[in-house]
Design an enzyme around this catalytic site. Structure first.
Site, mmCIF file in Angstrom:
data_model
loop_
_atom_site.group_PDB
_atom_site.id
_atom_site.type_symbol
_atom_site.label_atom_id
_atom_site.label_comp_id
_atom_site.label_asym_id
_atom_site.label_seq_id
_atom_site.Cartn_x
_atom_site.Cartn_y
_atom_site.Cartn_z
ATOM 1 C CB VAL A 114 -0.944 0.032 1.213
ATOM 2 C CG1 VAL A 114 -1.858 1.267 1.131
ATOM 3 C CG2 VAL A 114 -1.774 -1.238 1.293
ATOM 4 C CB THR A 115 2.112 3.565 -2.583
ATOM 5 O OG1 THR A 115 0.943 3.892 -3.358
ATOM 6 C CG2 THR A 115 2.846 2.404 -3.247
ATOM 7 N N GLY A 116 1.555 5.307 0.022
ATOM 8 C CA GLY A 116 0.825 6.330 0.775
ATOM 9 C C GLY A 116 0.151 5.695 1.970
ATOM 10 C CB ILE B 52 -7.340 7.166 2.074
ATOM 11 C CG1 ILE B 52 -8.315 8.344 2.044
ATOM 12 C CG2 ILE B 52 -7.965 5.951 1.398
ATOM 13 C CD1 ILE B 52 -8.694 8.802 0.639
ATOM 14 C CG ASP C 35 3.944 7.530 4.067
ATOM 15 O OD1 ASP C 35 2.739 7.534 3.736
ATOM 16 O OD2 ASP C 35 4.551 8.545 4.445
ATOM 17 C CG ASP D 198 11.168 10.270 -4.331
ATOM 18 O OD1 ASP D 198 9.992 10.107 -4.723
ATOM 19 O OD2 ASP D 198 11.926 11.143 -4.798
ATOM 20 C CE1 TYR E 253 -5.322 14.615 -6.350
ATOM 21 C CE2 TYR E 253 -7.472 15.334 -7.140
ATOM 22 C CZ TYR E 253 -6.696 14.463 -6.396
ATOM 23 O OH TYR E 253 -7.303 13.431 -5.709
ATOM 24 C CB THR F 190 -7.980 12.655 4.289
ATOM 25 O OG1 THR F 190 -7.998 13.513 3.132
ATOM 26 C CG2 THR F 190 -8.745 11.374 3.990
#
Length: 273
Positions: free
Chosen positions: A21-23, A28, A47, A74, A182, A217
């Site tokens: 799971v990235t981030g 979230i 992360d 990164d 974005y 969030t």
């Protein structure tokens, strides 16, 4: 003629499966990590913040065997993604990749006009929101079982479908505080999701997206919640992170075994077609 579905969920399988799971230490991502741990995955929390990644992994349910791990780096760097995949695959075959990493620059919670976006800020948004997920998937797919149990879920956005609206003072919808960078990045990620679902179909790896609207969030913490925002949402509230995590878990499960190349909208009825 229908066929008997012999696909097995990781909870029912003899072999452990890893979920990246990235981030994963974000608002979230942290909830997604917890839900996947409950589902029986060994979760690798990726992360940029080493302390947050380690703390999130340590707090996950079912960590008695130390299968959950934090990973910091990164993810816009291909070499970092290669190292992340190597660590995850060392635990168990990779059954799931969730790209929840993302940034949405704002100015004190307000929209930054397109003509004030600098080159560096544009490239940063594209690198984190599009390139990083691509680099990870490119490294991870060869370590994922080709038996129908593996899948990839990318966190998209309603902004990738409806755009990011006009200036902050615009009277017309949509009213979104996000920049054009974005919106463009999430549209690109949605197309990447669809395209990779075609390329990975022969390997029986499903690729889908979850597209939230407003979510409670830190990314939205500085945004003033006024009538213009909520009046766009028929259910008149922001989503909870748990509701996004539930959608991710569904798409990763055998119940979604014939779903690939699609986006599941979780936005309270905001965008329904």
């Amino acid at each position: 003629m229908s066929q008997l579905n012999t696909d097995v969920h990781p909870r029912e399988a003899a072999d452990l499966r890893t979920a990246i799971v990235t981030g994963g230490a974000g608002g979230i991502g942290k909830v997604i990590c917890a839900r996947l741990a409950e589902e029986g995955y060994a979760v690798v929390v990726a992360d940029i913040d080493p302390a947050a990644a380690a703390a999130t992994a340590a707090a996950l349910p079912g960590n008695e065997d130390g299968n959950h791990r934090g990973f910091a780096g990164d993810l816009t760097d291909s070499a970092i993604n290669k190292a992340l995949v190597a660590e995850a695959a060392d635990i168990a075959p990779i059954g799931l990749v969730v790209n929840a990493v993302g940034i949405s620059p704002k100015r004190s919670g307000a929209k930054i006009p397109f003509f004030e976006l600098g080159d560096e800020q544009w490239h940063q948004v594209m690198a984190i929101n599009v390139a990083a997920p691509f680099f990870l998937i490119r490294e991870a797919f060869m370590h994922m079982p080709a038996d129908g149990t593996a899948s990839i879920v990318n966190l998209l956005s309603i902004a990738g479908k409806v755009g990011t609206g006009g200036p902050a003072e615009a009277v017309f919808a949509p009213h979104l505080p996000s920049t054009v960078a974005y919106g463009a990045s999430k549209a690109a990620l949605q197309n990447l999701t669809m395209s990779l679902s075609h390329e990975l179909a022969d390997r029986r790896i499903r690729v889908n997206g979850v597209a939230p609207g407003f979510v409670q969030t830190q990314m939205m913490a500085d945004v003033p919640v006024d009538g213009r925002l909520l009046n766009q949402v028929p259910m008149r509230r922001f989503a909870r992170p748990e509701e996004i995590a539930d959608a991710v878990v569904f798409l990763a499960s055998p119940r979604a075994g014939y779903i690939t190349g699609t986006s599941l909208d979780v936005n309270g009825g905001w965008h329904t077609c």
